[in-house]
Design an enzyme around this catalytic site. Sequence first.
Site, PDB file in Angstrom:
ATOM      1  NE  ARG A   1      -4.204  -1.598   0.124  1.00  0.00           N
ATOM      2  CZ  ARG A   1      -4.277  -2.708  -0.576  1.00  0.00           C
ATOM      3  NH1 ARG A   1      -3.251  -3.060  -1.371  1.00  0.00           N
ATOM      4  NH2 ARG A   1      -5.346  -3.475  -0.523  1.00  0.00           N
TER       5      ARG A   1
ATOM      6  CD  GLU B   1      -3.071   2.630  -5.589  1.00  0.00           C
ATOM      7  OE1 GLU B   1      -4.176   2.036  -5.607  1.00  0.00           O
ATOM      8  OE2 GLU B   1      -2.008   2.042  -5.464  1.00  0.00           O
TER       9      GLU B   1
ATOM     10  CG  HIS C   1      -3.348  -1.437  -7.132  1.00  0.00           C
ATOM     11  ND1 HIS C   1      -3.697  -0.683  -6.042  1.00  0.00           N
ATOM     12  CD2 HIS C   1      -3.273  -2.710  -6.678  1.00  0.00           C
ATOM     13  CE1 HIS C   1      -3.850  -1.457  -4.985  1.00  0.00           C
ATOM     14  NE2 HIS C   1      -3.589  -2.705  -5.348  1.00  0.00           N
TER      15      HIS C   1
END
Length: 337
Positions: A248, A276, A295
């Site tokens: 993360r 993000e 991601h």
Amino acid sequence: MSQSPPPAALIAMNPVHLRGLFPPPVMARLRQLVDVDPGLVVQDFSDPAATAALGRAEVLITGWGCPHIGAQVLEAAPRLRTVLHAAGSVRHLVGTPFWERGLALSSAAQANALPVAEYTLAAILLAGKDAFGLRERFRAERAHPGPTEYAAVGNLGRRVGLIGASRVGRRLLELLRPLDLSVSLYDPYVDAAEAAELGAVPLPLDELLRTSDIVSVHAPDIPQTRRMLDRERLALIPDGGVLINTSRGALVDQAALVEELTRGRLSAVLDVTEPEPLPADSPLFSLPNVFLTPHIAGSLGNELARLGGTVVEELERLTTGRPLAYPVHRAGLATSA
């Protein structure tokens, strides 16, 4: 002797994920085990059709986009006994009312860890060969470096430090075991004996950072880990070091990392950032020593079927009276993703 009817199930997720998680062969197996309508995929538990289905449901099959299963939802689902999550983290999904009711919960987090570990393994090996940096140089110069310029390149004995023996971290350690790398691990919940079994040398975090050529982050995003790699700790990584983050973005002080990257002292492979997506003017898009992906390390494309398959396997266990293979317990949520 008549057989008992299959348990009633309800699917709750963003419908865009349904076919990926449950392609036709997996859906066929699912429908052999439970009475479920694949045409009803709930995103709003207050919808009348969802409320009616909740009243019958014994099993709730959830995924990305499932609303929080709060007290009102549970009140509308008196027969519910099990929630099977076809994704990773469940921390956002349930709260105190769920645990007080004593319901069973399973997650496909173990299956989702596999592609993340594979992505990270590839990143480690490519970083050890300086593949990312040499690619940029090759594009710019259109010529091969001289043979003497490869002295610092290679994976023989490369020092790799993993932060966190999570599901991903443990699978990655398995994948690293056959390789000629020197692997260390920081995890406050893993003792020396367990670290040795995992194939790593246990180190305090600061020492791991000081002694690693490549640092890979696999800790959960919890209050204790926020910005754990701050300015001071990033400065401990040796010159020329590589930071890999598939966990993360919140675990790293991104402003401090950008400073290190802009100076050219470190390189990074980043599949996660904060926020993000990044703003369009983020320097991470253009820095030549950053390999940035959107991601993608977790399950995507045909890998999603592995998550749906995990749910089906859990249902097979339930319907034959066996315990869940991947249960989630309330006590473990405080230190998990």
